[in-house]
Scaffold this motif. Structure first.
Motif, PDB file in Angstrom:
ATOM      1  N   HIS A 102     -40.366  34.314  25.404  1.00 59.10           N
ATOM      2  CA  HIS A 102     -40.702  33.678  24.654  1.00 59.10           C
ATOM      3  C   HIS A 102     -41.109  32.393  23.863  1.00 59.10           C
ATOM      4  O   HIS A 102     -41.971  31.549  23.107  1.00 59.10           O
ATOM      5  CB  HIS A 102     -40.859  35.206  22.957  1.00 59.10           C
ATOM      6  N   PRO A 106     -45.264  28.207  24.571  1.00 62.06           N
ATOM      7  CA  PRO A 106     -45.418  28.918  23.457  1.00 62.06           C
ATOM      8  C   PRO A 106     -46.677  29.467  23.326  1.00 62.06           C
ATOM      9  O   PRO A 106     -47.096  30.087  22.806  1.00 62.06           O
ATOM     10  CB  PRO A 106     -46.237  27.016  23.131  1.00 62.06           C
ATOM     11  N   GLU A 107     -47.365  29.824  24.431  1.00 63.34           N
ATOM     12  CA  GLU A 107     -49.552  30.950  24.704  1.00 63.34           C
ATOM     13  C   GLU A 107     -48.670  32.371  24.630  1.00 63.34           C
ATOM     14  O   GLU A 107     -49.482  33.326  24.882  1.00 63.34           O
ATOM     15  CB  GLU A 107     -49.796  30.619  24.717  1.00 63.34           C
ATOM     16  N   PRO A 374     -53.067  40.092  24.472  1.00 62.39           N
ATOM     17  CA  PRO A 374     -52.728  38.079  24.812  1.00 62.39           C
ATOM     18  C   PRO A 374     -52.246  38.148  25.544  1.00 62.39           C
ATOM     19  O   PRO A 374     -51.164  38.548  26.480  1.00 62.39           O
ATOM     20  CB  PRO A 374     -51.798  38.306  23.708  1.00 62.39           C
ATOM     21  N   ALA A 375     -52.499  36.506  26.772  1.00 63.38           N
ATOM     22  CA  ALA A 375     -51.795  36.083  27.469  1.00 63.38           C
ATOM     23  C   ALA A 375     -51.502  37.367  28.669  1.00 63.38           C
ATOM     24  O   ALA A 375     -50.841  37.034  29.857  1.00 63.38           O
ATOM     25  CB  ALA A 375     -50.600  35.452  27.279  1.00 63.38           C
TER      26      ALA A 375
END
Length: 533
Positions: A102, A106-107, A374-375
Motif C-alpha cells: 500500500h 499509489p493506486e 480496486p486494482a
C-alpha cells in the motif's frame, strides 16, 4: 464438453515432469517454465484457474497425500515452530506485505493491499515437499517446512476472506474477523477429529482392498466438504484426518497398504505435475488485465512486492527462532539448539504456489456498491509475478544454498544401522513367536516347511546388515544389488516359461495371470528386503 484439452494437459505435464527428473533442475520449475512458454504459443488451449475447482478438487488430495507422508510424532515434537510459521507468520505476512504494498503502490488502497497480502502469504505445500525431497534438507527443517505448508493455507484463506469482506464493503469489524478465524480453525480441527475415528474404523473393517482404496480416494473430499459445509476450514479437516490415518496405517491390512501407496503416488504425481504447469499457463490471463503502457510500473511494483515477501519472512523467522529460546527455559530444554543456518534455509524456502493464484482469481470483479474491485488486475499480476519469482529465484537457489552451507543431511549409513537393529529386534520376536506356535500340536508342520519359515526370518534379518558391507571389487555392486539382480533374473526365467505355456495352450490366460501375480509379489518382496532407506 471437450475433454481433449484436459487430457492433453495431464499427458503433457506428466511427460515434462518425467523428463525433468533426468535434469538437475527441480521438476516444478521446469513445469512452470514450460507452462509460461506454452501459454504464449498460438493454438494452445486456454486453461483458467478457478478457485471453485482448485480449492475443493485439487487442494484436498494434495494436502491429504502430503499429510499421509508426514510424521504425526515429528510434527507434535515441533508444534511450536510449526504454529509460529503456519499461523503467526501467515497473519504477520498478510498485514506486513499488504501495508508495504500500500505504501509503495499509489493506486492500491489498503483494503485491496491486505487482500494481496493474504493471497501471497502462504508458502505452497506441494512446492515445499518437492523441493525438500530434492535437496535433502535436515530432518527437523523438513518437518517444520512441511508442517507449516500443511496448515498455513487454512490461515491464509481465512485471512483472505476477512480482508476481502472489508474490501468489497461488507463492513467487517476486527471482532467479526477474529470470530471467523476462530470458527474456521476450531471448526476445521473439530470436523477432522469427528471424522478420523469412524473413517479409520471403516478402513479397518472393509474386507475388499478395492473398496478400501476407493474410500481412501474419497476421504480428503469428504473431510473438506464436511468442514466447508459448516463454514469451517476444510484444509484443517483434511490435514487432521490424514495425519491420524497415516499414524494408524499399520492397522490396515497389507493389500490395502500396497495398493494405497501405489494409487496415491500416481495421484500425487499427476496432480503436482498438472498444478505447476497450470501456474505457468496463467500468463495470458494476467497480461490481458494490464493496461497498455503500464508494463514498466507494474514490473517495478512486482519487484517491490517480491522483495517485501522475502524480507518479511526473514523478519519473522529469525526472532521466532531465537526469542522463545531466550525467554523460556522450557523451550531450551525440550527443543534442540540451532545455529543461524537453519533459520536461513527456512526463511529462504518460501516458494508460493497454485493456492495463491487460485485464491487471487476468486477476487470478485465488483464490490457490493457495484464499483469495480480496486486494482483487481494489478493484484492478479502481482500475485502471479510473486509466485513465479519465488519458484524460480528461491527454488533454483535453494539447492545451491544448502550445498554451500553444508547442512548435515540424512546419513544413509547411520539410518541403515538403525534399520538393521530394528529389524533384528523384530525378527527375534517373530522367531520366538514361531517356535511357540510350532510347539502347539495343531500347528505342526513338516520340517522343510518349518525351516522355510525360519529361513525367511534369517533372510530378512541379514538383508539389512549386508547393506553395511563393502561393494563387490569386481562388479562394484553391493550385496543387496547383486541379490536383487539375481532374483530378477530367476523370476524373469520363470515368467518366460509361464508365457510360453500359455502360448502353447497348456495353461489358460487366467492361470497365467495368477502365476505372474505371484511372481510379481515375490519380486517386490525381494526388492523391499534389500532396499535402502
Amino acid at each position: 464438453m471437450d475433454a481433449l484439452p484436459l487430457v492433453a494437459l495431464v499427458a503433457a505435464s506428466a511427460a515434462v515432469a518425467g523428463a525433468a527428473r533426468r535434469t538437475l533442475v527441480p521438476a516444478p520449475l521446469v513445469l512452470v517454465a514450460v507452462g509460461l512458454v506454452a501459454g504464449l504459443v498460438p493454438g494452445v488451449p486456454t486453461y483458467h484457474l478457478d478457485a471453485h475447482v482448485v480449492l475443493p478438487l485439487l487442494l484436498p488430495p494434495l494436502l491429504h497425500t502430503a499429510a499421509l507422508d508426514s510424521s504425526y510424532l515429528d510434527l507434535r515434537a515441533n508444534i511450536r515452530p510449526v504454529a509460529l510459521l503456519s499461523v503467526g507468520y501467515t497473519l504477520f505476512a498478510t498485514v506486513a506485505v499488504g501495508w508495504l504494498a500500500h505504501l509503495a503502490i499509489p493506486e492500491l488502497p489498503l483494503t485491496a493491499a491486505l487482500v494481496l497480502g493474504a493471497v501471497v502469504a502462504p508458502p505452497d505445500a506441494v512446492t515445499a515437499a518437492a523441493i525438500a525431497r530434492r535437496v535433502g534438507l535436515p530432518a527437523r527443517v523438513t518437518t517444520i517446512l512441511q508442517g507449516e505448508s500443511l496448515v498455513n493455507d487454512a490461515t491464509a484463506i481465512t485471512a483472505f476472506r476477512v480482508a476481502l469482506a472489508a474490501a468489497v464493503g461488507e463492513g467487517m469489524t476486527w471482532a467479526a474477523g477474529i470470530a471467523e478465524f476462530l470458527l474456521a480453525a476450531v471448526g476445521g480441527v473439530g470436523v477432522g477429529l469427528l471424522l478420523m475415528v469412524p473413517l479409520h474404523w471403516l478402513r479397518t473393517h472393509l474386507k475388499e482392498a478395492l473398496l478400501q482404496n476407493t474410500l481412501s480416494l474419497l476421504i480428503p473430499f469428504v473431510a473438506y466438504a464436511a468442514a466447508e459445509r459448516v463454514h469451517a476450514s476444510g484444509v484443517l479437516a483434511v490435514v487432521v484426518v490424514a495425519l491420524y490415518l497415516g499414524h494408524r496405517s499399520w492397522q490396515v491390512d497389507f493389500a490395502t497398504r500396497l495398493q494405497e501407496a501405489a494409487v496415491w503416488k500416481m495421484v500425487a504425481f499427476i496432480l503436482e505435475s498438472t498444478v505447476f504447469a497450470l501456474i505457468g499457463l496463467q500468463l495470458p490471463f494476467v497480461l490481458k488485465g494490464l493496461e497498455a503502457g503500464g508494463w514498466a510500473a507494474a514490473l517495478g511494483y512486482a519487484a517491490i512486492v517480491f522483495a517485501a515477501v522475502v524480507v518479511v519472512r526473514f523478519v519473522w523467522v529469525y526472532p521466532a527462532t531465537y526469542l522463545p529460546r531466550r525467554l523460556s527455559r522450557r523451550v531450551r530444554e525440550r527443543e534442540p539448539g540451532t545455529d543461524w543456518t537453519a533459520p536461513l534455509i527456512v526463511g529462504w524456502a518460501g516458494m508460493r504456489g497454485v493456492v495463491s493464484l487460485a485464491v487471487a482469481f476468486s477476487i470478485p470483479l465488483v464490490t457490493h456498491d457495484g464499483e469495480p474491485f480496486p486494482a483487481r488486475n494489478l493484484v492478479l499480476f502481482l500475485t502471479f509475478t510473486t509466485v513465479i519469482a519465488t519458484l524460480v529465484i528461491q527454488g533454483l537457489t535453494l539447492p545451491v544454498l544448502v550445498r554451500v552451507l553444508k547442512l548435515p543431511g540424512r546419513d544413509p549409513q547411520t539410518e541403515t544401522l538403525v534399520e538393521a537393529q530394528a529389524q533384528s529386534e523384530a525378527s527375534a520376536a517373530a522367531e520366538a513367536r514361531l517356535e511357540e506356535l510350532l510347539a502347539a500340536p495343531h500347528n505342526r508342520l513338516p520340517p522343510p516347511l518349518a525351516d522355510r519359515l525360519r529361513s525367511v526370518l534369517d533372510r530378512r534379518r541379514n538383508a539389512v546388515w549386508e547393506r553395511l558391507g563393502a561393494a563387490d571389487p569386481v562388479t562394484g555392486e553391493s550385496a543387496d544389488d547383486t541379490y536383487r539382480r539375481l532374483a530378477r533374473e530367476m523370476i524373469e526365467a520363470e515368467r518366460k516359461v509361464f508365457v510360453r505355456l500359455r502360448d502353447e495352450r497348456r495353461i489358460d490366460d487366467e492361470m497365467m495371470r495368477t502365476l505372474l501375480r505371484r511372481l510379481d509379489l515375490e519380486e517386490a518382496a525381494a526388492y523391499r528386503e534389500t532396499d535402502g532407506p
